[in-house]
Write a protein that holds these residues in place. Structure first.
Motif, short mmCIF file in Angstrom:
data_model
loop_
_atom_site.label_atom_id
_atom_site.label_comp_id
_atom_site.label_asym_id
_atom_site.label_seq_id
_atom_site.Cartn_x
_atom_site.Cartn_y
_atom_site.Cartn_z
N THR A 153 0.80 -1.23 0.00
CA THR A 153 0.00 0.00 0.00
C THR A 153 0.83 1.27 0.00
O THR A 153 0.51 2.23 -0.72
CB THR A 153 -0.92 0.02 1.24
N VAL A 154 1.90 1.31 0.78
CA VAL A 154 2.69 2.54 0.94
C VAL A 154 3.89 2.58 0.00
O VAL A 154 4.06 3.53 -0.79
CB VAL A 154 3.15 2.70 2.40
N GLU A 155 4.71 1.52 0.06
CA GLU A 155 5.93 1.51 -0.74
C GLU A 155 5.64 1.45 -2.23
O GLU A 155 6.25 2.16 -3.03
CB GLU A 155 6.80 0.32 -0.31
N GLU A 156 4.70 0.60 -2.61
CA GLU A 156 4.42 0.39 -4.02
C GLU A 156 3.16 1.12 -4.50
O GLU A 156 2.86 1.13 -5.70
CB GLU A 156 4.27 -1.11 -4.31
N GLY A 157 2.39 1.70 -3.58
CA GLY A 157 1.20 2.44 -3.99
C GLY A 157 0.06 1.57 -4.47
O GLY A 157 -0.67 1.94 -5.41
N SER A 158 -0.12 0.42 -3.85
CA SER A 158 -1.22 -0.52 -4.18
C SER A 158 -1.26 -0.87 -5.66
O SER A 158 -2.30 -0.68 -6.33
CB SER A 158 -2.57 0.08 -3.75
N PRO A 159 -0.19 -1.41 -6.20
CA PRO A 159 -0.18 -1.72 -7.63
C PRO A 159 -1.01 -2.96 -7.96
O PRO A 159 -1.33 -3.76 -7.07
CB PRO A 159 1.30 -1.98 -7.91
N TYR A 160 -1.31 -3.13 -9.22
CA TYR A 160 -1.97 -4.33 -9.70
C TYR A 160 -0.88 -5.39 -9.87
O TYR A 160 0.05 -5.22 -10.67
CB TYR A 160 -2.67 -4.07 -11.03
#
Length: 283
Positions: free
Chosen positions: A37-44
């Motif tokens: 959620t934070v490091e990757e920004g909730s990617p697909y």
């Protein structure tokens, strides 16, 4: 049963083990969730379905965090299995309310075996990621969840039987209800998870999976309560121990020339009451 009191702070380690196991598990979950959620920004992620926006734990664990998934998952379940072994050992030694029958001991051993099977399932599912071994991964997930639910059933059964014979120990009833609540909650969520995933409601299924994993941490922590009597250093002498002590005293008395310990004690009390000194014996 007779109880003797002493101070034994070394027993505190038994309370620390389930707390440590649950904290490792929770730290693993938070680490994976925060990375996504934070490091990757909730990617697909590659394993996520087209209409899915919430990642499964296994989806995150199949990528760069798989080493963390393997290491922390293994440490958590192995240390948790040590809890079952420690509980069996402490009951055998009389540091916890002892089992009063072989049936209760059998329930404890079955709980231990089921927990080990569940741990093996978790270790294998972390190694066999969902990206390359999807069927094996799903099978190991079922083994993991089923193993610990079955283990909890045996533990509840054992505690229910213990509570009948040790009604003075409220902690057995408290622990029984906590674990029974875990069984019904996790079983209900596991069924909901399977149904939602089968109906392609992947986000709801993912939420169920994260909740199941979170509740598991609280289940692990509940075992710290079970070890509190050991920290209070109350030693409970089992019926087997009392019988062994009585037999040993009887044999020792006969070796000294008396016709049993009762006769020796009676003779001694008579001499003391009459003020007659006890004759010296050669040892």
């Amino acid at each position: 049963m007779p109880a003797t009191h002493a101070h034994s702070w070394g027993s505190l380690i038994y309370v620390i083990i389930p707390i440590f196991s649950g904290c490792v598990w929770l730290a693993m979950l938070l680490g994976m969730l925060l990375w996504w959620t934070v490091e990757e920004g909730s990617p697909y992620l590659a394993l996520m379905r087209r209409n899915q926006t919430i990642a499964y734990i296994s989806d995150i664990g199949a990528h760069s965090l798989q080493p963390l998934f393997i290491a922390m998952g293994t440490v958590s379940v192995v240390s948790f299995d040590i809890v079952f072994i420690a509980e069996r050992w402490l009951r055998h030694r009389g540091k916890l309310a002892p089992n009063t029958s072989w049936f209760q001991k059998g329930l404890s051993i079955c709980a231990m075996i089921a927990a080990i099977v569940g741990a093996i399932g978790l270790i294998l599912l972390t190694c066999l990621n969902d990206l390359h071994h999807d069927k094996a991964h799903d099978a190991c997930l079922v083994i993991f969840i089923a193993g610990y639910i079955v283990s909890a059933i045996f533990i509840c059964w054992e505690y229910q039987r213990l509570g009948i014979h040790h009604r003075q120990h409220r902690i057995l009833r408290i622990s029984f209800w906590i674990k029974l609540t875990f069984i019904f909650t996790e079983l209900g969520l596991a069924i909901a998870f399977g149904v939602l995933a089968d109906k392609d409601h992947y986000n709801a299924a993912a939420v169920c999976e994260w909740v199941i994993a979170l509740i598991y941490a609280f289940y692990v922590w509940s075992f710290a309560i079970d070890f509190i009597p050991a920290v209070r250093t109350r030693h409970y002498a089992s019926k087997e121990t009392e019988l062994e002590m009585a037999t040993a005293m009887e044999q020792e008395s006969r070796q000294r020339g008396w016709n049993g310990s009762a006769m020796e004690q009676g003779t001694y009390n008579g001499r003391v009451g009459q003020g007659v000194p006890e004759p010296a014996r050669n040892f």
